[in-house]
Motif scaffolding. Structure first.
Motif, PDB file in Angstrom:
ATOM      1  N   GLU A 105      -0.856 -34.305  55.681  1.00 23.96           N
ATOM      2  CA  GLU A 105      -0.288 -34.251  57.028  1.00 23.96           C
ATOM      3  C   GLU A 105      -1.320 -33.718  58.021  1.00 23.96           C
ATOM      4  OE1 GLU A 105       2.655 -34.288  60.121  1.00 23.96           O
ATOM      5  OE2 GLU A 105       2.719 -35.157  58.110  1.00 23.96           O
TER       6      GLU A 105
ATOM      7  N   ASN B 145      -2.636 -37.183  59.672  1.00 24.08           N
ATOM      8  CA  ASN B 145      -1.865 -37.306  60.910  1.00 24.08           C
ATOM      9  C   ASN B 145      -2.516 -36.559  62.061  1.00 24.08           C
ATOM     10  OD1 ASN B 145       0.335 -38.385  62.279  1.00 24.08           O
ATOM     11  ND2 ASN B 145       1.621 -36.588  61.934  1.00 24.08           N
TER      12      ASN B 145
ATOM     13  N   LYS C 197       4.064 -42.103  54.047  1.00 26.76           N
ATOM     14  CA  LYS C 197       3.484 -41.328  55.141  1.00 26.76           C
ATOM     15  C   LYS C 197       2.240 -42.007  55.707  1.00 26.76           C
ATOM     16  CE  LYS C 197       5.185 -36.663  54.370  1.00 26.76           C
ATOM     17  NZ  LYS C 197       5.558 -36.465  55.785  1.00 26.76           N
TER      18      LYS C 197
ATOM     19  N   TYR D 278       1.679 -42.841  59.582  1.00 25.11           N
ATOM     20  CA  TYR D 278       0.518 -42.386  60.352  1.00 25.11           C
ATOM     21  C   TYR D 278      -0.247 -43.553  60.946  1.00 25.11           C
ATOM     22  CZ  TYR D 278       1.325 -38.086  57.656  1.00 25.11           C
ATOM     23  OH  TYR D 278       1.888 -36.979  57.074  1.00 25.11           O
TER      24      TYR D 278
END
Length: 397
Positions: free
Chosen positions: A130, A134, A315, A319
């Motif tokens: 993350e 991201n 994820k 992203y």
């Protein structure tokens, strides 16, 4: 060369006296053939449960993919139907296979190596993903606030540790239902370790603890399978109707009623209603799970690998903005995404992935635990037998 044990010259040294060893350990003076005992029968895996776990993990991955397309009503309808039962089915199976769990060292070790360690490793990995994937350099690593789907591991630890309690109290299912209803009343429970979900999904784990093999035989009856078809049709119609009328958060069981902009008293009502629907659809799901060995049966033993890893793909797609592509809002695009999600989770349950990640998903970690007395005695006996056999081997004249 001689077959005897030697000391000086050609004289034979006396054999060591017989010793009383632990049960199942051959005496140093017995030969291998004499000491051999019939091996205990190998416990066969039940194809039904491996099939159920594989199909459930496919639905988990597909549901996470559909979760990015909830602006399409047909997709959200299917999403709501799947989210009503896919995790309850998983949790019920987990409870069923936790029936013998207690706080003996061997079970605690399995809990640590099979649940706690993977949670710590993957929670850290997802937090770093993350932060860097991201572009969130301020995103910290915390083990108290599970990332995405890792809440299930936190819940599994709590449920298994409390298993002796549920095996002891009278009417455990009723008690768990009361706790689930109470868990929906107050937002003060907070997000630490996803305690809302721990409480609200607890009845399915406790139900699994109370089930016996014959219960699963009943749900696999042909009549149940036939009855499940109209039930699924009604569930789909209700899900379609509920899209603009009911907050999807009720199916996540992670929030109190006030957090879903509902009056406090609606929490127990909605939790009771959604859990009942979940149970009915879980029975329908089990009714259609194959009982024989299928091409995917062996993959059921590796579902934890798929569960832990597939979130990186979801994820990464978020992203990178892959789910924003207009083609995915078309019927063929949604079907293609569904097939892709099922294919990816299938590959993540295969042998090569399991062998690669076994060191973090199922680590041995013998160095981290104190050896049990019985295990230490067996190891000592094996060493003694090895020494005696070595001394009895031929030596140069």
């Amino acid at each position: 060369m001689t077959n005897s044990q030697r000391t000086y010259g050609n004289r034979r040294a006396p054999l060591p006296p017989a010793e009383s060893l632990a049960d199942g350990v051959p005496s140093p003076r017995t030969t291998h053939k004499e000491s051999a005992r019939p091996a205990p029968p190998v416990r066969q895996r039940d194809a039904f449960f491996d099939n159920a776990k594989y199909l459930a993990i496919v639905l988990v991955a597909v549901g996470h993919a559909w979760g990015q397309l909830l602006d399409v009503r047909a997709v959200e309808t299917a999403y709501r139907v799947v989210y009503t039962f896919h995790m309850p089915a998983f949790i019920l199976i987990s409870g069923y296979f936790s029936r013998s769990f207690d706080l003996r060292p061997k079970y605690v070790k399995r809990l640590v190596t099979g649940v706690v360690v993977p949670y710590v490793v993957f929670e850290t990995a997802y937090s770093l993903f993350e932060r860097h994937g991201n572009d969130r350099p301020d995103h910290g690593i915390t083990l108290l606030d599970p990332t995405y789907h890792l809440w299930f591991l936190c819940a599994l630890v709590v449920w298994r540790v409390t298993t002796p309690v549920w095996r002891t109290v009278r009417h455990p299912l009723a008690v768990s239902l009361v706790l689930a209803a109470l868990g929906s009343l107050s937002p003060r429970i907070g997000d630490d370790l996803e305690l809302q979900r721990v409480l609200q999904f607890l009845p399915f784990f406790v139900l699994g603890l109370t089930l016996r093999p014959e219960h699963f035989q009943r749900v696999r009856h042909h009549s149940v399978r036939l009855m499940s078809l109209p039930v699924l049709a009604v569930a789909t119609a209700v899900a379609w109707w509920s899209v603009p009328r009911m907050h999807v958060g009720w199916l996540y069981h992670k929030s109190a009623a006030e957090e879903l902009s509902a009056p406090w008293w609606s929490g127990p009502v909605m939790v009771s209603g959604t859990l009942t629907c979940s149970l009915v659809l879980t029975v329908c799901f089990f009714a259609w799970v194959p009982r024989r060995h299928m091409w995917f049966t062996a993959l059921g033993a590796g579902t934890i690998y798929g569960y832990l890893v597939h979130g990186f793909f979801v994820k990464a797609g978020i992203y990178a903005g892959w789910f924003d592509h207009p083609a995915l809002r078309e019927p063929l695009g949604a079907v293609g995404l569904t097939v892709l999600a099922a294919a990816v989770i299938t590959l993540l349950c295969t042998g090569p992935v399991r062998r690669t990640l076994r060191c973090v998903v199922e680590p041995k970690m013998a160095w981290a635990f104190v050896r049990e007395p019985a295990e230490a005695a067996r190891g000592h006996a094996r060493r003694e037998n090895t020494e005696v056999r070595t001394q009895g081997e031929r030596v140069p004249v």
